[in-house]
Design an enzyme around this catalytic site. Sequence first.
Site, PDB file in Angstrom:
ATOM      1  N   LYS A  13       2.020   7.141  -1.586  1.00  0.00           N
ATOM      2  CA  LYS A  13       0.902   6.692  -2.226  1.00  0.00           C
ATOM      3  C   LYS A  13      -0.473   6.995  -1.599  1.00  0.00           C
ATOM      4  CE  LYS A  13       1.918   2.570  -0.103  1.00  0.00           C
ATOM      5  NZ  LYS A  13       3.232   2.945   0.428  1.00  0.00           N
ATOM      6  N   ARG A  88      -0.446  -6.099  -0.658  1.00  0.00           N
ATOM      7  CA  ARG A  88       0.937  -5.816  -0.022  1.00  0.00           C
ATOM      8  C   ARG A  88       1.682  -7.485  -0.004  1.00  0.00           C
ATOM      9  NH1 ARG A  88       0.170  -1.039   3.338  1.00  0.00           N
ATOM     10  NH2 ARG A  88       2.104  -0.146   3.989  1.00  0.00           N
ATOM     11  N   ARG A 127       6.701  12.820   8.503  1.00  0.00           N
ATOM     12  CA  ARG A 127       5.302  12.736   8.375  1.00  0.00           C
ATOM     13  C   ARG A 127       4.298  12.932   9.588  1.00  0.00           C
ATOM     14  NH1 ARG A 127       2.758   7.566   5.241  1.00  0.00           N
ATOM     15  NH2 ARG A 127       3.764   6.199   6.849  1.00  0.00           N
ATOM     16  N   ARG A 160       3.021   8.905  13.855  1.00  0.00           N
ATOM     17  CA  ARG A 160       2.691   7.587  13.690  1.00  0.00           C
ATOM     18  C   ARG A 160       3.631   6.675  14.565  1.00  0.00           C
ATOM     19  NH1 ARG A 160       0.731   6.085   8.050  1.00  0.00           N
ATOM     20  NH2 ARG A 160       1.751   4.144   8.479  1.00  0.00           N
ATOM     21  N   ARG A 171      10.118  -2.017   8.278  1.00  0.00           N
ATOM     22  CA  ARG A 171       8.852  -1.791   7.125  1.00  0.00           C
ATOM     23  C   ARG A 171       9.539  -1.809   5.824  1.00  0.00           C
ATOM     24  NH1 ARG A 171       5.411   3.256   8.592  1.00  0.00           N
ATOM     25  NH2 ARG A 171       3.918   2.336   7.088  1.00  0.00           N
TER      26      ARG A 171
HETATM   27  P1  ADP Z   1       2.625   6.342   1.827  1.00  0.00           P
HETATM   28  O1  ADP Z   1       1.036   6.186   1.858  1.00  0.00           O
HETATM   29  O2  ADP Z   1       3.043   5.791   0.656  1.00  0.00           O
HETATM   30  O3  ADP Z   1       3.182   5.646   3.189  1.00  0.00           O
HETATM   31  P2  ADP Z   1       2.688   9.185   2.366  1.00  0.00           P
HETATM   32  O4  ADP Z   1       1.502   9.667   1.083  1.00  0.00           O
HETATM   33  O5  ADP Z   1       1.783   9.063   3.557  1.00  0.00           O
HETATM   34  O6  ADP Z   1       3.009   7.645   2.111  1.00  0.00           O
HETATM   35  O7  ADP Z   1       3.727  10.124   2.383  1.00  0.00           O
HETATM   36  C1  ADP Z   1       4.941   9.870   3.250  1.00  0.00           C
HETATM   37  C2  ADP Z   1       5.327  11.197   3.570  1.00  0.00           C
HETATM   38  O8  ADP Z   1       6.045  12.095   2.648  1.00  0.00           O
HETATM   39  C3  ADP Z   1       4.178  12.375   4.200  1.00  0.00           C
HETATM   40  O9  ADP Z   1       4.560  12.878   5.276  1.00  0.00           O
HETATM   41  C4  ADP Z   1       3.937  13.087   3.097  1.00  0.00           C
HETATM   42  O10 ADP Z   1       3.327  14.395   3.504  1.00  0.00           O
HETATM   43  C5  ADP Z   1       5.045  13.208   2.145  1.00  0.00           C
HETATM   44  N1  ADP Z   1       5.347  13.333   0.881  1.00  0.00           N
HETATM   45  C6  ADP Z   1       4.243  12.627   0.008  1.00  0.00           C
HETATM   46  N2  ADP Z   1       4.711  12.924  -1.375  1.00  0.00           N
HETATM   47  C7  ADP Z   1       5.610  13.925  -1.213  1.00  0.00           C
HETATM   48  C8  ADP Z   1       6.520  14.297  -2.394  1.00  0.00           C
HETATM   49  N3  ADP Z   1       6.400  14.246  -3.670  1.00  0.00           N
HETATM   50  N4  ADP Z   1       7.503  14.962  -1.800  1.00  0.00           N
HETATM   51  C9  ADP Z   1       7.576  15.447  -0.456  1.00  0.00           C
HETATM   52  N5  ADP Z   1       7.064  14.917   0.325  1.00  0.00           N
HETATM   53  C10 ADP Z   1       6.014  14.034   0.102  1.00  0.00           C
HETATM   54  P1  AMP Z   2       0.044   2.035   5.774  1.00  0.00           P
HETATM   55  O1  AMP Z   2      -0.828   2.945   6.377  1.00  0.00           O
HETATM   56  O2  AMP Z   2      -0.464   1.676   4.568  1.00  0.00           O
HETATM   57  O3  AMP Z   2       1.492   2.603   5.798  1.00  0.00           O
HETATM   58  O4  AMP Z   2      -0.067   0.871   6.571  1.00  0.00           O
HETATM   59  C1  AMP Z   2       0.363   0.676   8.057  1.00  0.00           C
HETATM   60  C2  AMP Z   2       0.376  -0.540   8.544  1.00  0.00           C
HETATM   61  O5  AMP Z   2      -0.931  -1.252   8.429  1.00  0.00           O
HETATM   62  C3  AMP Z   2       1.653  -1.610   7.502  1.00  0.00           C
HETATM   63  O6  AMP Z   2       2.770  -1.295   8.178  1.00  0.00           O
HETATM   64  C4  AMP Z   2       0.783  -2.981   8.250  1.00  0.00           C
HETATM   65  O7  AMP Z   2       0.924  -3.311   9.397  1.00  0.00           O
HETATM   66  C5  AMP Z   2      -0.682  -2.706   8.097  1.00  0.00           C
HETATM   67  N1  AMP Z   2      -1.302  -2.815   6.591  1.00  0.00           N
HETATM   68  C6  AMP Z   2      -1.920  -1.980   5.934  1.00  0.00           C
HETATM   69  N2  AMP Z   2      -2.277  -2.539   4.877  1.00  0.00           N
HETATM   70  C7  AMP Z   2      -1.827  -3.967   4.862  1.00  0.00           C
HETATM   71  C8  AMP Z   2      -1.968  -5.050   3.991  1.00  0.00           C
HETATM   72  N3  AMP Z   2      -2.553  -4.905   2.809  1.00  0.00           N
HETATM   73  N4  AMP Z   2      -1.600  -6.255   4.392  1.00  0.00           N
HETATM   74  C9  AMP Z   2      -1.005  -6.213   5.523  1.00  0.00           C
HETATM   75  N5  AMP Z   2      -0.904  -5.339   6.490  1.00  0.00           N
HETATM   76  C10 AMP Z   2      -1.234  -4.133   6.103  1.00  0.00           C
END
Ligand code: ADP
Ligand code: AMP
Length: 213
Positions: A13, A88, A127, A160, A171
């Site tokens: 995302k 969420r 990541r 992280r 999660r």
């Molecule tokens: P989210 O915001 O949904 O938690 P991220 O955008 O941070 O996810 O992506 C999660 C991990 O996957 C990151 O390390 C990112 O670089 C990697 N990633 C994102 N899109 C792709 C893809 N299409 N193919 C492979 N790896 C990806």
């Molecule tokens: P993210 O960076 O989107 O993966 O969010 C990391 C963490 O932040 C999540 O696992 C939650 O603990 C908290 N968080 C982020 N956005 C929300 C939301 N909209 N509602 C509740 N918790 C959130």
Amino acid sequence: MKIIMLGAPGAGKGTQAKMIAEKYGIPHVSTGDIFRANIKNGTELGMEAKKYMDQGLLVPDELTVKILLDRVAQEDCRNGYVLDGFPRTIPQAEVLDKALAELGEEIDYAVNVDVPDENIVKRMSGRRACLSCGATYHIEHIPPRQEGICDNCSQSLVLRDDDKPETVQNRLKVYHEQTQPLIDFYTAKGVLRTVDGTVDMKEVFDAIVSILG
Ligand code: ADP
Ligand code: AMP
């Protein structure tokens, strides 16, 4: 244009939201990034949010909704935004809907980035995040130019705390229980669009652009 990114944690995302923000000239609003910035700065909100984030739990709606509504009320969000990580829960979506309705506005698209659970743990363990500028990398798929160093701001990259495998399982459970119902919520509103998130990030982005126009 007002866009919501939906999908499991690690689905991509944030990666896609940043590309959307750049192409369409709208801010990328990530509640996770806002919480992490608060943790880094040692604010009261950050200390409260960390208790939940470290366990892979959601931060309570009362805290989350307020920071999001304050953020989207800012001047730079006037022409739209891409929300990443919010809503969420169904109550969060309802509050957002109500706030928008009061302004005579609505969400244009909810883009669901679909990645099966089997792929998620691998994505999350690879990541690497920059806590300074919010950039995200993957050690295999999307590596930084120099290992462990952010391309944008040269700060060190970190795994992280909540990306450790035991927390990722929590999660995912929380996602299925509390966030997945939003797919039906936005389907009912006629704005849900699903893309395959398992392919290369550029292909995912092409699919999103063909939806957004
Ligand atoms: P989210 O915001 O949904 O938690 P991220 O955008 O941070 O996810 O992506 C999660 C991990 O996957 C990151 O390390 C990112 O670089 C990697 N990633 C994102 N899109 C792709 C893809 N299409 N193919 C492979 N790896 C990806
Ligand atoms: P993210 O960076 O989107 O993966 O969010 C990391 C963490 O932040 C999540 O696992 C939650 O603990 C908290 N968080 C982020 N956005 C929300 C939301 N909209 N509602 C509740 N918790 C959130």
